[in-house]
Structure formats: C-alpha cells, structure tokens
Design a protein around this motif. Structure first.
Motif, mmCIF file in Angstrom:
data_model
loop_
_atom_site.group_PDB
_atom_site.id
_atom_site.type_symbol
_atom_site.label_atom_id
_atom_site.label_comp_id
_atom_site.label_asym_id
_atom_site.label_seq_id
_atom_site.Cartn_x
_atom_site.Cartn_y
_atom_site.Cartn_z
ATOM 1 N N ILE A 152 0.813 -1.211 0.000
ATOM 2 C CA ILE A 152 0.000 0.000 0.000
ATOM 3 C C ILE A 152 0.858 1.277 0.000
ATOM 4 N N ASP A 153 0.725 2.062 -1.036
ATOM 5 C CA ASP A 153 1.164 3.472 -1.075
ATOM 6 C C ASP A 153 2.621 3.708 -0.666
ATOM 7 N N MET A 154 3.526 2.839 -1.146
ATOM 8 C CA MET A 154 4.950 3.059 -0.830
ATOM 9 C C MET A 154 5.504 4.115 -1.791
ATOM 10 N N ASP A 163 5.677 10.466 -2.042
ATOM 11 C CA ASP A 163 4.839 11.451 -1.343
ATOM 12 C C ASP A 163 4.677 11.143 0.149
ATOM 13 N N PHE A 164 4.818 9.868 0.525
ATOM 14 C CA PHE A 164 4.674 9.525 1.948
ATOM 15 C C PHE A 164 6.018 9.284 2.633
ATOM 16 N N LEU A 165 7.007 8.786 1.867
ATOM 17 C CA LEU A 165 8.262 8.362 2.500
ATOM 18 C C LEU A 165 9.385 9.382 2.417
ATOM 19 N N GLY A 218 7.060 15.770 0.322
ATOM 20 C CA GLY A 218 5.826 15.182 -0.183
ATOM 21 C C GLY A 218 4.620 15.476 0.696
ATOM 22 N N PHE A 219 3.553 14.708 0.460
ATOM 23 C CA PHE A 219 2.298 14.916 1.186
ATOM 24 C C PHE A 219 2.451 14.652 2.683
ATOM 25 N N GLY A 220 3.122 13.529 3.018
ATOM 26 C CA GLY A 220 3.275 13.171 4.432
ATOM 27 C C GLY A 220 4.012 14.237 5.208
ATOM 28 N N ALA A 224 4.266 17.382 4.332
ATOM 29 C CA ALA A 224 3.448 18.598 4.336
ATOM 30 C C ALA A 224 2.413 18.579 5.457
ATOM 31 N N LEU A 225 2.009 17.375 5.844
ATOM 32 C CA LEU A 225 1.049 17.248 6.948
ATOM 33 C C LEU A 225 1.732 17.433 8.307
ATOM 34 N N GLY A 226 3.059 17.583 8.294
ATOM 35 C CA GLY A 226 3.790 17.807 9.535
ATOM 36 C C GLY A 226 4.420 16.556 10.117
ATOM 37 N N ARG A 246 -1.272 3.221 -5.152
ATOM 38 C CA ARG A 246 -0.784 4.599 -5.014
ATOM 39 C C ARG A 246 -1.982 5.491 -4.694
ATOM 40 N N GLU A 247 -1.894 6.242 -3.632
ATOM 41 C CA GLU A 247 -2.935 7.238 -3.339
ATOM 42 C C GLU A 247 -2.620 8.501 -4.136
ATOM 43 N N GLY A 248 -3.640 9.053 -4.776
ATOM 44 C CA GLY A 248 -3.400 10.288 -5.511
ATOM 45 C C GLY A 248 -4.614 10.692 -6.317
ATOM 46 N N GLY A 303 -8.793 7.318 -2.544
ATOM 47 C CA GLY A 303 -9.096 7.347 -1.114
ATOM 48 C C GLY A 303 -8.055 6.632 -0.291
ATOM 49 N N LYS A 304 -8.376 6.419 0.958
ATOM 50 C CA LYS A 304 -7.464 5.703 1.841
ATOM 51 C C LYS A 304 -7.567 4.183 1.597
ATOM 52 N N GLY A 305 -8.753 3.698 1.342
ATOM 53 C CA GLY A 305 -8.943 2.283 1.060
ATOM 54 C C GLY A 305 -8.652 1.985 -0.411
ATOM 55 N N GLY A 333 2.816 -1.887 3.788
ATOM 56 C CA GLY A 333 2.763 -0.535 3.244
ATOM 57 C C GLY A 333 2.543 0.520 4.304
ATOM 58 N N VAL A 334 2.182 1.704 3.812
ATOM 59 C CA VAL A 334 2.018 2.838 4.722
ATOM 60 C C VAL A 334 0.691 3.544 4.458
ATOM 61 N N THR A 335 0.135 4.144 5.532
ATOM 62 C CA THR A 335 0.565 3.974 6.913
ATOM 63 C C THR A 335 -0.317 2.927 7.591
ATOM 64 N N THR A 336 0.240 2.308 8.617
ATOM 65 C CA THR A 336 -0.440 1.177 9.254
ATOM 66 C C THR A 336 -1.886 1.499 9.625
ATOM 67 N N GLU A 337 -2.059 2.645 10.281
ATOM 68 C CA GLU A 337 -3.399 2.931 10.834
ATOM 69 C C GLU A 337 -4.304 3.657 9.842
ATOM 70 N N VAL A 338 -3.742 4.130 8.739
ATOM 71 C CA VAL A 338 -4.575 4.868 7.777
ATOM 72 C C VAL A 338 -4.874 3.964 6.566
ATOM 73 N N CYS A 339 -4.036 3.977 5.550
ATOM 74 C CA CYS A 339 -4.397 3.263 4.318
ATOM 75 C C CYS A 339 -4.302 1.746 4.435
ATOM 76 N N VAL A 340 -3.370 1.243 5.260
ATOM 77 C CA VAL A 340 -3.302 -0.211 5.438
ATOM 78 C C VAL A 340 -4.545 -0.690 6.181
ATOM 79 N N SER A 361 4.254 3.536 10.182
ATOM 80 C CA SER A 361 3.434 4.685 10.547
ATOM 81 C C SER A 361 4.338 5.829 10.984
ATOM 82 N N TYR A 362 3.850 7.057 10.855
ATOM 83 C CA TYR A 362 4.575 8.204 11.395
ATOM 84 C C TYR A 362 4.534 8.187 12.918
ATOM 85 N N PHE A 363 3.632 7.372 13.483
ATOM 86 C CA PHE A 363 3.409 7.338 14.935
ATOM 87 C C PHE A 363 3.554 5.899 15.435
HETATM 88 N N1 TIU Z 1 -1.411 6.013 2.427
HETATM 89 C C1 TIU Z 1 -1.854 6.601 3.537
HETATM 90 O O1 TIU Z 1 -1.812 6.048 4.618
HETATM 91 N N2 TIU Z 1 -2.310 7.932 3.426
HETATM 92 C C2 TIU Z 1 -2.219 8.845 4.415
HETATM 93 O O2 TIU Z 1 -2.647 9.975 4.237
HETATM 94 N N3 TIU Z 1 -1.635 8.453 5.581
HETATM 95 C C3 TIU Z 1 -1.321 9.215 6.660
HETATM 96 O O3 TIU Z 1 -0.898 8.659 7.679
HETATM 97 N N4 TIU Z 1 -1.445 10.524 6.573
#
Ligand code: TIU
Length: 228
Positions: free
Chosen positions: A23-25, A28-30, A34-36, A38-40, A71-73, A131-133, A156-163, A186-188
């Motif tokens: 998932i989503d390697m 933008d996330f790693l 990128g997006f990750g 940018a979210l802080g 790929r999320e996008g 989407g996330k799914g 893949g990433v992130t465990t608690e969101v898209c995975v 996960s970032y957390f």
């Molecule tokens: N791929 C995925 O998990 N999308 C996210 O936005 N994850 C975050 O943890 N932000």
C-alpha cells in the motif's frame, strides 16, 4: 497449502489464491517534500519498513504470487478529490500545490511515484486510488475476483490509515487479510502498534498479523520461519 505463524492464530492458506498488496509506498509519503511531510509528519519513521517489504517482494516474485501495488493520488484537475479532503487541516502544502517533487499527491508527478527500492516490475499490478482504502473507486475488487484471490498479504504505509482502511474493506469483501507487521509503517509508533492490535483483536476481527520472517518462510515453504 502453507501454514503461516500468525496472531491471533496460525493460518493455513493456498498460495495460489494469495496476493501481496503493498500500500502506497510512494515518495509522497516516504520522502521529504511530499504529502506526508506537508502534513507535519516525520517521514523518517517510515524507512524501517522498506527493507522488509523488499524481502517480501523478492520472495513473492520468486514464488510467482500475484503482486499489487497501490498509489494514493488524484487527477490533475482534482475532480476525484473531495473538497473536504483538499481543505482539511493546515498543511504546509495542500493536495495539488506545487512542491519539490511536483504537485502534491497528483498522479503523474514525481512524488506520486513508488519509491525506487520497491518499484513495481512491468508485469505487476498498480492500482491508483483516490481514497485511503484500495477498493473505493478502483478496479481492485474485480481484478482480485478475476484472479481467484482469497487471501491478501498486506504491507505498506501507513499502518493505521491506508493499510487499516484497505484491510477493513477487504475483510468485508470476504478476503482473509494478513498484515505483515514489519512491512507496515506509521509516522506514529503507537498508532502502528494499535493499528496492528485492532486487526488481530477479538479473534481476528479484521484479520491476522504475522511478521515478514514467518510469512517469507511460509512462501518458501520452509519450517524455520520463526525469526522474530
Ligand atoms: N497512504 C496513507 O496512509 N495515506 C495517508 O494519508 N496516511 C497518513 O498517515 N497521513
């Protein structure tokens, strides 16, 4: 049939009906810029899952398993991006804004691509998802049905969101999902742990959790898989 050492219990699966889903390697996330980021988020938190994913991918390729990358996008005109997602929070860059790797989370931009270490082979499936799914607004469900897939090995990433979202979607569709713990990131760290705990709780309410050593050992059909 192979037996995978897993929680909440070992699981016997037919590898011929099993796909690996990464998932989503994406950069933008790693990666920085990128997006990750940018979210802080501290994107360095995701680095640890890359090497286990490489090992899982290598074993799956060798065994001839179906391999799916997601790929999320969003489309360049953002027509598939709900305003509620684009406007969410106070990121340093929003979806569609120009960043150092191109427009944030936009299909076709450098940041949207999968990281070089896990780049899909030419015959592997790449699912673009808004989407996330991975099932929402994508052809993934039909594709897995056509291939006769019943079991998903998910990293893949992130465990608690898209995975987690993808595993929940897949579980409702009847798939046996095995989250490969060290192939997820996960970032957390706390959310990673709880994200996996939620999958395997209550007798495996959403699925199973196994480490890459045990999964790879099962794919290779060996008996010495309990590495960690
Ligand atoms: N791929 C995925 O998990 N999308 C996210 O936005 N994850 C975050 O943890 N932000």
């Amino acid at each position: 049939m192979v037996l995978i050492a897993a929680e909440p219990g070992d699981l016997e699966i037919d590898l011929g009906k099993t796909a690996v889903v990464l998932i989503d390697m994406q950069r933008d996330f790693l990666e920085l810029g990128g997006f990750g980021a940018a979210l802080g988020n501290d994107v360095s938190q995701l680095a640890a899952c890359v090497e286990p994913c490489q090992r899982l991918l290598a074993a799956a390729r060798k065994a001839g398993l179906l391999i799916v990358h997601t790929r999320e996008g969003h489309l360049p005109d953002l027509s598939d991006a709900p305003p509620s997602k684009v406007e969410r929070g106070a990121p340093s860059l929003r979806i569609g804004d120009p960043g150092p790797m191109g427009r944030i989370l936009i299909r076709g931009e450098a940041g949207h691509d999968i990281i070089p270490d896990l780049y899909p082979a030419a015959d592997e499936i790449v699912i673009d998802k808004p989407g996330k799914g991975a099932f929402y607004n994508t052809p993934l469900g039909e594709l897995l049905k056509d291939k006769g897939i019943a079991n998903l090995l998910v990293g893949g990433v992130t465990t608690e969101v898209c995975v987690n979202t993808t595993i929940r979607e897949a579980n409702d569709r009847g798939y046996r999902c095995i989250a490969v713990s060290d192939c997820c990131g996960s970032y957390f760290p706390d959310f990673h742990d709880m994200g996996l705990a939620m999958i395997k709780a209550q007798g495996g309410i959403f699925g199973w959790v196994a480490n890459s050593g045990d999964v790879i050992a099962a794919i290779q059909n060996t008996t010495n898989g309990s590495t960690s």
